[in-house]
Scaffold this motif. Structure first.
Motif, PDB file in Angstrom:
ATOM      1  N   ARG A  96       0.825  -1.214   0.069  1.00  0.00           N
ATOM      2  CA  ARG A  96      -0.133   0.240   0.049  1.00  0.00           C
ATOM      3  C   ARG A  96       0.836   1.116  -0.039  1.00  0.00           C
ATOM      4  N   GLY A  97       0.616   2.143  -0.856  1.00  0.00           N
ATOM      5  CA  GLY A  97       1.246   3.330  -1.051  1.00  0.00           C
ATOM      6  C   GLY A  97       2.790   3.390  -1.558  1.00  0.00           C
ATOM      7  N   ILE A  98       2.786   2.455  -2.453  1.00  0.00           N
ATOM      8  CA  ILE A  98       3.968   2.251  -2.984  1.00  0.00           C
ATOM      9  C   ILE A  98       3.728   2.092  -4.832  1.00  0.00           C
ATOM     10  N   PRO A  99       4.214   2.941  -5.613  1.00  0.00           N
ATOM     11  CA  PRO A  99       4.163   2.803  -6.967  1.00  0.00           C
ATOM     12  C   PRO A  99       4.601   1.086  -7.534  1.00  0.00           C
ATOM     13  N   SER A 100       4.320   1.161  -8.719  1.00  0.00           N
ATOM     14  CA  SER A 100       4.295  -0.114  -9.484  1.00  0.00           C
ATOM     15  C   SER A 100       5.837  -0.697  -9.209  1.00  0.00           C
ATOM     16  N   THR A 101       6.094  -1.996  -8.998  1.00  0.00           N
ATOM     17  CA  THR A 101       7.454  -2.252  -8.818  1.00  0.00           C
ATOM     18  C   THR A 101       7.699  -3.410  -9.979  1.00  0.00           C
ATOM     19  N   ASP A 102       7.250  -3.201 -11.237  1.00  0.00           N
ATOM     20  CA  ASP A 102       7.533  -4.192 -12.202  1.00  0.00           C
ATOM     21  C   ASP A 102       8.967  -4.254 -12.597  1.00  0.00           C
ATOM     22  N   SER A 103       9.760  -3.381 -11.957  1.00  0.00           N
ATOM     23  CA  SER A 103      11.187  -3.779 -12.535  1.00  0.00           C
ATOM     24  C   SER A 103      11.892  -4.767 -11.583  1.00  0.00           C
ATOM     25  N   THR A 104      11.217  -4.991 -10.567  1.00  0.00           N
ATOM     26  CA  THR A 104      11.798  -5.995  -9.864  1.00  0.00           C
ATOM     27  C   THR A 104      11.154  -7.564 -10.055  1.00  0.00           C
ATOM     28  N   VAL A 105      12.038  -8.186 -10.454  1.00  0.00           N
ATOM     29  CA  VAL A 105      11.653  -9.598 -10.607  1.00  0.00           C
ATOM     30  C   VAL A 105      12.259 -10.717  -9.945  1.00  0.00           C
ATOM     31  N   ARG A 106      11.635 -11.987  -9.894  1.00  0.00           N
ATOM     32  CA  ARG A 106      12.255 -12.839  -9.024  1.00  0.00           C
ATOM     33  C   ARG A 106      12.540 -14.117  -9.711  1.00  0.00           C
TER      34      ARG A 106
END
Length: 452
Positions: free
Chosen positions: A173-183
């Protein structure tokens, strides 16, 4: 389950009156009632979350005067024991001459020399105050060095409080998209290769090992090779492995040199200190000897304060002249063997089990269907607390004596009586007071929401 000694559960005898009063007040003033989610009251049985007032060695005391053998040791930050005299004396000496100045102190040079002597794979180091800052600085540096954005993280529990990681958890919550972090998956080179093949990655971030997972032969070397092939930086999170696996970190134990490594927790035996270390070619991007655009690497008012640096230097001396890792591993092995023997005695070895590296133990709590259970975990914690053992885990320190271990095993034996009864009735009903604990990182306050 096998047959076990026929005993009735012992009666409870500890009171938490003052701790409960203080905890209620904390909830009024501090969101969550604690400054670290893992320390929250929702991680303990209801009305049995002790508020601590002091510690010495492996023992702590709460506001009600209860004494405990403590495990976890400050979320793994204390390896030498609470109030370890050489550390305390070193801190007292330096703070008498001031704590924070407008220019670097000589301690910053001395501490850096100590660190780089311990960690031969690093050329430079920068100190900060918490692990998240160091890890996020490493990510920022990797992005600047490579001109890429994506970060590949291993499927391990925690790396940073900052957006790039927390945005991938249930508390986003309150965090922009983190699409650039992958697992990718630990001990699975194919999963990492797939991530790196899918697009340019700035850095690969992982713990080289965990309490429950050792690298398979060739895994870390394979990670290093894949990073080199794809032009990604390799970042080791040494928050837990540093000073528990080795003073020189897991990178020395397994013989793989990362580009950057992030340190904290046990560096100061509980005093607040973290570090980002790495190869000169990358670290200099945050300095004054580069023609490239500079990286705002780490800039902290309190990073170089003298108390923590003096504590760190005293820790280094103890690791160089003594053998604290051997002592904590000895204590951990005794504890694991003792508790697992108790579980076997009661025929519940498949349900209650101590696991992990001897210096970094955890315990598994399973229900009657052999499934991991928060309710059964809470019951076990409850019974240990009532018998003078405080521990979300069984992480030891060099201060844990054989007498401490014997006391803990005796407490576990009594707790096993209650645990077995819960298994027999297939429920903790009538045995657990209040609601079970809940994961520290979860989307809603329920199932441990408090009424206003």
């Amino acid at each position: 389950m096998q047959s076990a000694p026929s005993e009735d559960p012992p009666a409870r005898h500890r009171r938490f009156t003052r701790s409960n009063e203080l905890q209620a007040r904390l909830h009024e003033l501090v969101p969550g009632g604690a400054h670290t989610y893992a320390r929250g009251a929702d991680q303990y049985p209801e009305q049995m979350a002790p508020i601590l007032v002091r510690g010495k060695g492996a023992r702590v005391w709460d506001a009600d005067g209860n004494s405990y053998v403590e495990y976890g040791m400050g979320l793994r930050s204390v390896t030498l024991g609470h109030g370890f005299q050489p550390v305390s004396e070193a801190v007292a000496r330096v703070i008498a001459d001031g704590v924070s100045f407008s220019r670097p102190s000589e301690l910053e040079l001395l501490a850096a020399q100590d660190f780089l002597r311990l960690v031969p794979g690093a050329d430079m180091v920068k100190f900060a105050k918490n692990g998240s800052d160091a890890t996020t600085a490493a990510v920022r540096l990797a992005r600047a060095a490579t001109g890429r954005t994506a970060i590949a993280i291993c499927d391990q529990p925690f790396f940073s409080v900052d957006d790039w990681f927390i945005g991938t958890t249930a508390m986003d919550r309150g965090i922009p998209s983190t699409d650039s972090t992958v697992r990718f998956q630990y001990n699975d080179l194919a999963s990492l290769a797939a991530v790196l093949d899918a697009g340019p990655v700035a850095a690969v971030v992982l713990e080289a090992a965990t309490a429950l997972a050792e690298p398979e032969p060739g895994f870390l070397q394979g990670v290093r090779s894949l990073c080199d092939t794809h032009g990604a930086l390799l970042i080791f999170d040494e928050m837990i492995t540093g000073f528990r696996w080795s003073a020189s970190g897991a990178q020395t134990v397994y013989g793989v040199r990362p580009d950057l490594s992030c340190w904290g927790k046990a560096m100061g035996n509980g005093f607040p200190l973290s570090a980002l270390a790495g190869r000169r070619e990358f670290m200099e991007l945050g300095g004054l000897r580069t023609d490239r655009e500079r990286v705002f690497l780490l800039s902290t008012t309190h990073g170089p304060e003298t108390a923590s640096l003096a504590a760190f230097r005293a820790v280094v001396r103890e690791y160089e002249t003594g053998d604290p890792i051997a002592r904590m591993e000895h204590a951990g092995q005794l504890l694991a063997d003792g508790v697992n023997a108790v579980a076997a005695e009661f025929g519940i070895g498949d349900y209650l089990q101590v696991l992990g590296r001897p210096s970094c133990l955890i315990y598994a709590t399973r229900d009657a269907d052999r499934q991991p259970s928060q309710a059964f975990r809470t019951l076990f914690i409850q019974e240990l607390l009532d018998r003078g053992v405080l521990g979300q885990s069984f992480v030891t320190s060099a201060a844990h004596t054989e007498a401490d271990i014997a006391e803990t095993v005796a407490a576990c034996r009594e707790a096993a009586i209650v645990y077995r009864k819960a298994l027999e009735q297939r429920s903790v009903e009538g045995l657990l007071i209040g609601r079970p604990v809940a994961p520290a990182i979860r989307r809603y306050a329920a199932p441990r929401r408090l009424e206003s």
